[in-house]
Design a protein around this motif. Sequence first.
Motif, PDB file in Angstrom:
ATOM      1  N   PHE A   7      50.077  29.192  86.220  1.00  0.00           N
ATOM      2  CA  PHE A   7      49.760  29.542  84.785  1.00  0.00           C
ATOM      3  C   PHE A   7      48.525  30.367  84.899  1.00  0.00           C
ATOM      4  O   PHE A   7      48.261  31.425  84.430  1.00  0.00           O
ATOM      5  N   GLU A   8      47.382  29.653  85.504  1.00  0.00           N
ATOM      6  CA  GLU A   8      45.910  30.297  85.232  1.00  0.00           C
ATOM      7  C   GLU A   8      46.154  31.543  86.087  1.00  0.00           C
ATOM      8  O   GLU A   8      45.278  32.539  85.718  1.00  0.00           O
ATOM      9  N   GLN A   9      46.541  31.793  87.269  1.00  0.00           N
ATOM     10  CA  GLN A   9      46.908  32.905  88.245  1.00  0.00           C
ATOM     11  C   GLN A   9      47.207  33.858  87.477  1.00  0.00           C
ATOM     12  O   GLN A   9      46.773  35.083  87.031  1.00  0.00           O
ATOM     13  N   ARG A  10      48.542  33.655  86.779  1.00  0.00           N
ATOM     14  CA  ARG A  10      49.126  34.747  85.859  1.00  0.00           C
ATOM     15  C   ARG A  10      48.394  35.311  84.718  1.00  0.00           C
ATOM     16  O   ARG A  10      48.366  36.412  84.227  1.00  0.00           O
ATOM     17  N   LEU A  11      47.710  34.111  83.961  1.00  0.00           N
ATOM     18  CA  LEU A  11      47.255  34.773  82.641  1.00  0.00           C
ATOM     19  C   LEU A  11      45.661  35.537  83.223  1.00  0.00           C
ATOM     20  O   LEU A  11      45.295  36.503  82.374  1.00  0.00           O
ATOM     21  N   MET A  12      45.002  35.156  84.326  1.00  0.00           N
ATOM     22  CA  MET A  12      43.668  35.915  84.785  1.00  0.00           C
ATOM     23  C   MET A  12      44.510  37.140  85.174  1.00  0.00           C
ATOM     24  O   MET A  12      43.698  38.126  84.753  1.00  0.00           O
ATOM     25  N   GLN A  13      45.352  37.377  85.690  1.00  0.00           N
ATOM     26  CA  GLN A  13      45.966  38.712  86.252  1.00  0.00           C
ATOM     27  C   GLN A  13      46.261  39.645  84.974  1.00  0.00           C
ATOM     28  O   GLN A  13      45.589  40.896  84.861  1.00  0.00           O
ATOM     29  N   ALA A  14      46.669  39.004  83.996  1.00  0.00           N
ATOM     30  CA  ALA A  14      47.250  39.714  82.661  1.00  0.00           C
ATOM     31  C   ALA A  14      45.751  40.130  82.109  1.00  0.00           C
ATOM     32  O   ALA A  14      45.699  41.369  81.674  1.00  0.00           O
ATOM     33  N   ARG A  15      44.864  39.232  82.051  1.00  0.00           N
ATOM     34  CA  ARG A  15      44.026  39.551  81.294  1.00  0.00           C
ATOM     35  C   ARG A  15      42.901  40.698  82.040  1.00  0.00           C
ATOM     36  O   ARG A  15      41.920  41.297  81.658  1.00  0.00           O
TER      37      ARG A  15
ATOM     38  N   MET B  86      47.094  31.580  75.189  1.00  0.00           N
ATOM     39  CA  MET B  86      48.121  30.638  75.335  1.00  0.00           C
ATOM     40  C   MET B  86      47.747  29.426  76.146  1.00  0.00           C
ATOM     41  O   MET B  86      46.563  29.652  76.926  1.00  0.00           O
ATOM     42  N   ALA B  87      48.678  28.554  76.379  1.00  0.00           N
ATOM     43  CA  ALA B  87      48.324  27.516  77.216  1.00  0.00           C
ATOM     44  C   ALA B  87      49.997  26.949  77.403  1.00  0.00           C
ATOM     45  O   ALA B  87      50.603  27.150  76.735  1.00  0.00           O
ATOM     46  N   PRO B  88      49.817  26.209  78.618  1.00  0.00           N
ATOM     47  CA  PRO B  88      51.283  25.885  79.131  1.00  0.00           C
ATOM     48  C   PRO B  88      51.903  25.003  77.917  1.00  0.00           C
ATOM     49  O   PRO B  88      53.119  24.702  77.632  1.00  0.00           O
ATOM     50  N   ALA B  89      51.085  24.344  77.046  1.00  0.00           N
ATOM     51  CA  ALA B  89      51.687  23.108  76.134  1.00  0.00           C
ATOM     52  C   ALA B  89      52.115  23.851  74.833  1.00  0.00           C
ATOM     53  O   ALA B  89      52.611  23.120  73.942  1.00  0.00           O
ATOM     54  N   ALA B  90      51.772  25.134  74.698  1.00  0.00           N
ATOM     55  CA  ALA B  90      52.164  25.793  73.389  1.00  0.00           C
ATOM     56  C   ALA B  90      53.469  25.759  73.048  1.00  0.00           C
ATOM     57  O   ALA B  90      54.437  25.824  73.808  1.00  0.00           O
ATOM     58  N   ARG B  91      53.745  25.466  71.508  1.00  0.00           N
ATOM     59  CA  ARG B  91      55.144  25.231  71.379  1.00  0.00           C
ATOM     60  C   ARG B  91      55.653  26.686  70.549  1.00  0.00           C
ATOM     61  O   ARG B  91      56.950  26.691  70.380  1.00  0.00           O
ATOM     62  N   ILE B  92      54.868  27.418  70.050  1.00  0.00           N
ATOM     63  CA  ILE B  92      55.115  28.716  69.257  1.00  0.00           C
ATOM     64  C   ILE B  92      54.472  29.738  69.924  1.00  0.00           C
ATOM     65  O   ILE B  92      53.422  30.014  70.319  1.00  0.00           O
TER      66      ILE B  92
ATOM     67  N   PHE C 250      49.103  44.710  75.220  1.00  0.00           N
ATOM     68  CA  PHE C 250      47.898  43.790  75.102  1.00  0.00           C
ATOM     69  C   PHE C 250      46.636  44.311  74.843  1.00  0.00           C
ATOM     70  O   PHE C 250      45.703  43.740  74.517  1.00  0.00           O
ATOM     71  N   CYS C 251      46.581  45.997  74.965  1.00  0.00           N
ATOM     72  CA  CYS C 251      45.409  46.359  74.486  1.00  0.00           C
ATOM     73  C   CYS C 251      45.352  47.416  73.332  1.00  0.00           C
ATOM     74  O   CYS C 251      46.630  47.812  72.949  1.00  0.00           O
ATOM     75  N   TYR C 252      44.059  47.863  72.741  1.00  0.00           N
ATOM     76  CA  TYR C 252      44.287  48.778  71.679  1.00  0.00           C
ATOM     77  C   TYR C 252      44.755  50.056  72.249  1.00  0.00           C
ATOM     78  O   TYR C 252      44.094  50.643  73.125  1.00  0.00           O
ATOM     79  N   PRO C 253      45.746  50.488  71.507  1.00  0.00           N
ATOM     80  CA  PRO C 253      46.188  51.866  71.788  1.00  0.00           C
ATOM     81  C   PRO C 253      45.524  52.993  71.344  1.00  0.00           C
ATOM     82  O   PRO C 253      45.934  54.228  71.881  1.00  0.00           O
TER      83      PRO C 253
ATOM     84  N   ALA D 173      55.905  44.630  82.399  1.00  0.00           N
ATOM     85  CA  ALA D 173      55.291  44.156  83.425  1.00  0.00           C
ATOM     86  C   ALA D 173      54.999  42.814  83.178  1.00  0.00           C
ATOM     87  O   ALA D 173      54.664  41.953  84.255  1.00  0.00           O
ATOM     88  N   TRP D 174      54.420  42.199  82.064  1.00  0.00           N
ATOM     89  CA  TRP D 174      53.902  41.076  81.627  1.00  0.00           C
ATOM     90  C   TRP D 174      54.390  39.887  80.979  1.00  0.00           C
ATOM     91  O   TRP D 174      54.480  38.666  81.158  1.00  0.00           O
ATOM     92  N   HIS D 175      55.396  40.405  80.287  1.00  0.00           N
ATOM     93  CA  HIS D 175      56.116  39.131  79.241  1.00  0.00           C
ATOM     94  C   HIS D 175      56.999  38.258  80.154  1.00  0.00           C
ATOM     95  O   HIS D 175      56.614  36.940  80.076  1.00  0.00           O
TER      96      HIS D 175
END
Length: 199
Positions: free
Chosen positions: A5-13, A32-38, A88-91, A108-110
Amino acid sequence: MSSLFEQRLMQARACRMCEAHLPLGPRPVLQMAPAARIMIIGQAPGLRVHETGIPWNDPSGDTLRHWLQLSKEQFYNPELLAIMPMGFCYPGRGKSGDLPPRPECAPAWHEPLLEVLPNIELTLLIGQYAQRRYLGRQYKTLTETVRHWREFSPTCLPLPHPSPRNRYWLAKNPWFEQEELPILRQRVHQVLAGSSFKP
């Protein structure tokens, strides 16, 4: 947090895939965090969100939190809510508002990020771009898609964009606030009540 999770979030950011097309440069904004429900999937950050790096940190976010009946503390708790826009970014700005989300981002990311969010029980699809990607059944307009929200509940709810620009839409479609909003609020709080991170 899991290392994957940490790896993918860091890559996305750190993504710079669309850099050549972004007038203010890349600044992916997600929560996001792995525990997120919504999961909240909107369009793309606006200028104020780009400047602050805080998702939904604008009048649209104020309306969205009112719709959900959540405090800022609840809304910005990644253990409760994940926020992942279509872009993810302002267009940048167009002739009549912000440009659409960059088309490269969601493909790519979802999926890689959703794979490491195993506890999502409810997904809120805000606006036509998210609805077009994630709803199996398509309607001609956003209004028709949102009007048929019962077909996608309880795991998914399509919503109009909470932008101040949509005041006319809300006035013209009072059924949204009368019929869908109470169910939306009930479902959000039902899901969060089951979290180990109490709202």
